[in-house]
Design an enzyme around this catalytic site. Sequence first.
Site, PDB file in Angstrom:
ATOM      1  N   SER A 221       0.833  -1.185   0.000  1.00 51.89           N
ATOM      2  CA  SER A 221       0.000   0.000   0.000  1.00 51.89           C
ATOM      3  C   SER A 221       0.880   1.252   0.000  1.00 51.89           C
ATOM      4  CB  SER A 221      -0.965  -0.028   1.186  1.00 51.89           C
ATOM      5  OG  SER A 221      -2.008   0.913   1.031  1.00 51.89           O
TER       6      SER A 221
ATOM      7  N   HIS B 235      -5.352  -7.212   0.481  1.00 51.43           N
ATOM      8  CA  HIS B 235      -4.371  -6.131   0.585  1.00 51.43           C
ATOM      9  C   HIS B 235      -3.222  -6.431   1.549  1.00 51.43           C
ATOM     10  CE1 HIS B 235      -3.258  -2.094  -0.438  1.00 51.43           C
ATOM     11  NE2 HIS B 235      -3.420  -1.597   0.765  1.00 51.43           N
TER      12      HIS B 235
ATOM     13  N   GLU C 107       0.235  -3.852  -4.214  1.00 49.74           N
ATOM     14  CA  GLU C 107      -0.909  -2.941  -4.283  1.00 49.74           C
ATOM     15  C   GLU C 107      -0.571  -1.527  -3.792  1.00 49.74           C
ATOM     16  OE1 GLU C 107      -4.497  -6.216  -4.156  1.00 49.74           O
ATOM     17  OE2 GLU C 107      -4.158  -5.025  -2.348  1.00 49.74           O
TER      18      GLU C 107
END
Length: 297
Positions: free
Chosen positions: A137, A275, A161
């Site tokens: 992230s 995630h 991601e």
Amino acid sequence: MGSCQLKINSPLKISGISIVFWICFCIKGTSTPTLAIMATSSTISTPDGINWYVEQQGTGPHVVLIPSGEGDCSSFDKVAKILSSNFTVTTFDMPGFSRTTCPPEAVQNVDCQLMSKQINTLLNTLKIEKCTVYGCSSGGWGAFGLAAFYPEKVTSVIVHEVPLSVFPAILELIPLPDSEVISRCQHMFAHFFNEDEAAWNGLGPEYHKRLEKNFITWKNGYVPTKDPFHLTNEELTKRPVTWTVGGLNEFRVWWPNVVRAKEAGIEMGLLNSKHFPHVSVPEEFAEHIKVSAEKYL
């Protein structure tokens, strides 16, 4: 004589450093007790005024794990322990999050350049000259930033991601009162970002209590940043990259990662997760980090 084994797993304070250790005492003829230090946690002060909470364990080539937007390194506990058999693993709470304190300006308009500058200063203080760096992230901002601006420090980059911009739904958090931000983030992190709610909750009440403050820090310092990922394709590829998205997500959510990776000539992979693979599938994810890192050592 038979054999017995005594295992003690408890914290020890030495000069302000908390050391988690495991004593294995074996009686086999003339065997002697052995002591293996498993992990250390410490507060490291850097010249930019940040007092970092840092955890390190293992031996071997350096692997650095950068937390994502919730900013707390405890979510890496299982993965770091597995990787420590092959690597020296370093992770930390991000500036202004959980146990890391910092000046106010260190957590305002956070982008890939500011984040990587801060982490590079920490790595210099820790005397880590070269490392494989992982970021999930917004932690991917720091990983790609280190490779772009400090390529001499990075062996390879592993990311999962990476938000190339801030999602509109997250921008909606900005005007909300703190209590509503916390409530929405708790639900989002447990359900939208995770496929295994039990694993997420299993990080423990102390961890989740720290996140309440962290969600507000994230909303104020990360979410309003206009262009957090201002890197060219050339800058993305200064060091070898392993880039993945989660196969259990709605694919449209992270499709921009696939497009950007293709533009930069980076192969995109899939992980069996959403995630936070380090939370939901730590053993599988640790193997992914190990294989990806060793490819470029």
